[in-house]
Design an enzyme around this catalytic site. Structure first.
Site, PDB file in Angstrom:
ATOM      1  N   SER A  80       0.856  -1.414   0.150  1.00 48.41           N
ATOM      2  CA  SER A  80      -0.205   0.143   0.079  1.00 48.41           C
ATOM      3  C   SER A  80       0.369   1.325   0.623  1.00 48.41           C
ATOM      4  O   SER A  80       2.332   0.909   0.908  1.00 48.41           O
ATOM      5  CB  SER A  80      -0.608   0.100   0.987  1.00 48.41           C
ATOM      6  OG  SER A  80      -0.304   0.435   2.474  1.00 48.41           O
ATOM      7  N   LYS A  81       0.544   1.681  -0.820  1.00 49.52           N
ATOM      8  CA  LYS A  81       1.416   3.712  -0.399  1.00 49.52           C
ATOM      9  C   LYS A  81       1.581   3.839   0.178  1.00 49.52           C
ATOM     10  O   LYS A  81       2.225   5.024   0.480  1.00 49.52           O
ATOM     11  CB  LYS A  81       0.886   4.743  -1.750  1.00 49.52           C
ATOM     12  CG  LYS A  81      -1.206   5.070  -1.389  1.00 49.52           C
ATOM     13  CD  LYS A  81      -0.742   6.013  -2.522  1.00 49.52           C
ATOM     14  CE  LYS A  81      -2.220   6.452  -2.818  1.00 49.52           C
ATOM     15  NZ  LYS A  81      -3.298   7.154  -3.601  1.00 49.52           N
ATOM     16  N   ARG A  82       0.778   3.779   1.577  1.00 53.15           N
ATOM     17  CA  ARG A  82       1.217   4.569   2.956  1.00 53.15           C
ATOM     18  C   ARG A  82       2.447   4.077   3.354  1.00 53.15           C
ATOM     19  O   ARG A  82       2.489   3.621   4.042  1.00 53.15           O
ATOM     20  CB  ARG A  82      -0.188   3.833   3.622  1.00 53.15           C
ATOM     21  CG  ARG A  82      -1.428   5.404   2.977  1.00 53.15           C
ATOM     22  CD  ARG A  82      -1.791   5.458   4.791  1.00 53.15           C
ATOM     23  NE  ARG A  82      -2.752   6.662   4.698  1.00 53.15           N
ATOM     24  CZ  ARG A  82      -3.999   6.291   5.165  1.00 53.15           C
ATOM     25  NH1 ARG A  82      -3.817   6.134   6.095  1.00 53.15           N
ATOM     26  NH2 ARG A  82      -4.614   7.390   4.755  1.00 53.15           N
TER      27      ARG A  82
END
Ligand code: GLU
Length: 491
Positions: free
Chosen positions: A252-254
């Site tokens: 995930s981009k987080r």
């Protein structure tokens, strides 16, 4: 039979490395069998889809060296290859399913469906449609349609028994029919959902093998049923393991940059990134780490995909990229650096920002070197703020990051407006947030206009640096994440 595979991205955001990974395996599978590889744009979600995102996906996949035989940009005999241009086809197929008794019109309101869901959740039941409109008489349906009452079309689903999905890697997967919802096929706006459009297109485009992410396994029973209802042969299914963060959670981009454009901007070689994606769950028979796309195709065997979640580890990727870089000839190296950023297209927009501020060209690097670096290294003291306590600085940075992550078009005016809104929400002026942005984005206390710099650096590097700065300041705790996320809607 000619093998035909496809990648079917939805153009709803940044071009994701996961899309490239699945595209790569589809292309290798097709090429290895002397078949064709197709690119189809699944843009039935009109609200979230955008032409910019579509273009970026095409550009990024092409930058990586992937090549499709048919697609919206190259044409082909089975077009159009963009679902938004195929509405009449889906409409016709949906009507066909209604006539054959395999689908029905449903007039239930959103309120009724919400209440139903809440009740099912309270009773610990699997939420799903209860068949309320399943047995309406033909006359009543005709009357309500004639009166213009909004409705969707749902597919009928068996209530008992087990569906067996055959998967090329996983063998038989059994899913009880009671877990399968009476899926909406056509929405009230007359557009199809993913399920109907995907099945109809895979059939009409002659797709023989569907290699896609494992998150679609639960959709397979619905798709199987649709193929049966239409009387069509179903392509063979192959659900690939999802890419994971080093902590094994879904990529995930987080936690990790996931956009292909990020890796492009950071100066990775496309061959190296593609090579790394080829190592995701797959290996060469001799286990060598570095290989080209042509070598991968030559030795490709889908059965060598291992199902343990492949870890997308940026450090490992950087190491592999280093191998590739060291093997370039000096001439190739120069060409690659030019293609990366030392080209007029990238440098030209910087001129208006720097020209008035330098006396010699050698002033350029201290002034604007941050345009060419990945990470910047701001001193923590740069984040000491006249009006904000350290915790409030972190909060401001986190809100800015989230808001900028949500920005659809990366343009100076929109960036400025977004920052302005965060500032107002915090009871501040736009200029109060500027020192923080200078520090995070340029690594310096002042530089060229930071808003212009952000616009030119692009969303990937800007967000990356904001994230780095936030980490430098101690990050955001789970509790803060929860509390601050609530504020987002108000901004
Ligand atoms: N549009 C779907 C996606 O975005 C395609 C899934 C599939 O390959 O069936 O992933």
């Amino acid at each position: 039979m000619t093998v035909r595979t496809r990648i079917a991205p939805s153009p709803t955001g940044d071009p994701h490395v996961g899309t490239a990974y699945i595209a790569l395996f589809n292309q290798c599978f097709a090429r290895q069998h002397g078949g064709q590889f197709i690119l189809r744009i699944e843009d039935t979600d009109q609200v979230r889809s955008s032409a910019e995102s579509e273009q970026q996906i095409l550009d990024s996949l092409r930058w990586l060296g992937l090549e499709w035989d048919e697609g919206p940009d190259v044409g082909g005999p089975h077009g159009p290859y963009r679902q938004s241009e195929r509405s009449a086809i889906y409409h016709q197929h949906s009507e066909q399913l209604i006539s054959s008794g395999h689908a029905f019109r449903c007039f239930c309101s959103a309120e009724r469906l919400d209440a139903l869901r809440a009740e099912q959740m309270a009773n610990k039941q699997t939420p799903g449609y209860d068949g309320h409109c399943l047995h309406l008489s033909e006359a009543e349906v005709a009357e309500r349609v004639a009166a213009g009452e909004p409705h969707v079309v749902r597919m009928k689903v068996p209530s008992e028994g087990v569906c067996t999905v055959q998967d090329m890697l996983r063998g038989d997967i059994e899913i009880p029919w009671e877990q399968v919802d009476m899926q909406v096929l056509m929405k009230a706006d007359g557009l199809p959902t993913y399920h109907l459009a995907n099945v109809v297109d895979d059939h009409l485009m002659g797709i023989t093998h569907v290699l896609r992410g494992e998150e679609w396994i639960n959709s397979a029973p619905k798709h199987m049923l649709l193929y049966q209802y239409f009387g069509w042969d179903m392509p063979q299914l192959c659900h690939m393991p999802l890419l994971r963060n080093p902590d094994k959670s879904k990529l995930s981009k987080r936690k990790n940059p996931t956009s292909i454009t990020f890796y492009q901007r950071m100066g990775y070689l496309p061959q190296a990134l593609l090579n790394y994606l080829g190592r995701m769950g797959w290996s060469m028979p001799d286990e060598r780490e570095k290989f080209t796309l042509a070598e991968m195709v030559e030795h490709f065997d889908i059965q060598r995909v291992s199902l343990g979640g492949p870890i997308f580890d940026v450090e490992k990727l950087a190491w592999l990229n280093g191998l590739w870089i060291r093997e370039l000839s000096e001439e190739q190296f120069v060409d690659a650096v030019q293609a990366w950023a030392l080209n007029p297209e990238y440098l030209r927009p910087m001129v208006s920002l720097v020209q008035a501020r330098v006396e010699t060209f050698s002033d350029l690097v201290p002034l604007a070197g941050f345009f060419l670096t990945g990470k910047v290294d701001p001193a923590p003291a740069l984040f000491e703020h006249k009006k904000l306590q350290p915790d409030e600085v972190r909060k401001a940075m986190q809100l800015l990051l989230w808001k900028l992550e949500g920005l659809r078009r990366w343009e100076k005016d929109l960036i400025t407006m977004t920052i302005q809104r965060v500032a107002e929400h915090l009871g501040l002026k736009l200029r109060d947030l500027m020192p923080l942005l200078f520090a995070a984005v340029t690594g310096q206390a002042s530089s060229v206009s930071v808003l212009d710099a952000m616009a030119h650096l692009g969303p990937d590097l800007t967000r990356y640096r904001l994230r780095q700065a936030l980490e430098l300041l101690g990050g955001t705790s789970k509790k803060e994440t929860k509390a601050w996320e609530k504020l987002l809607e108000e901004i």
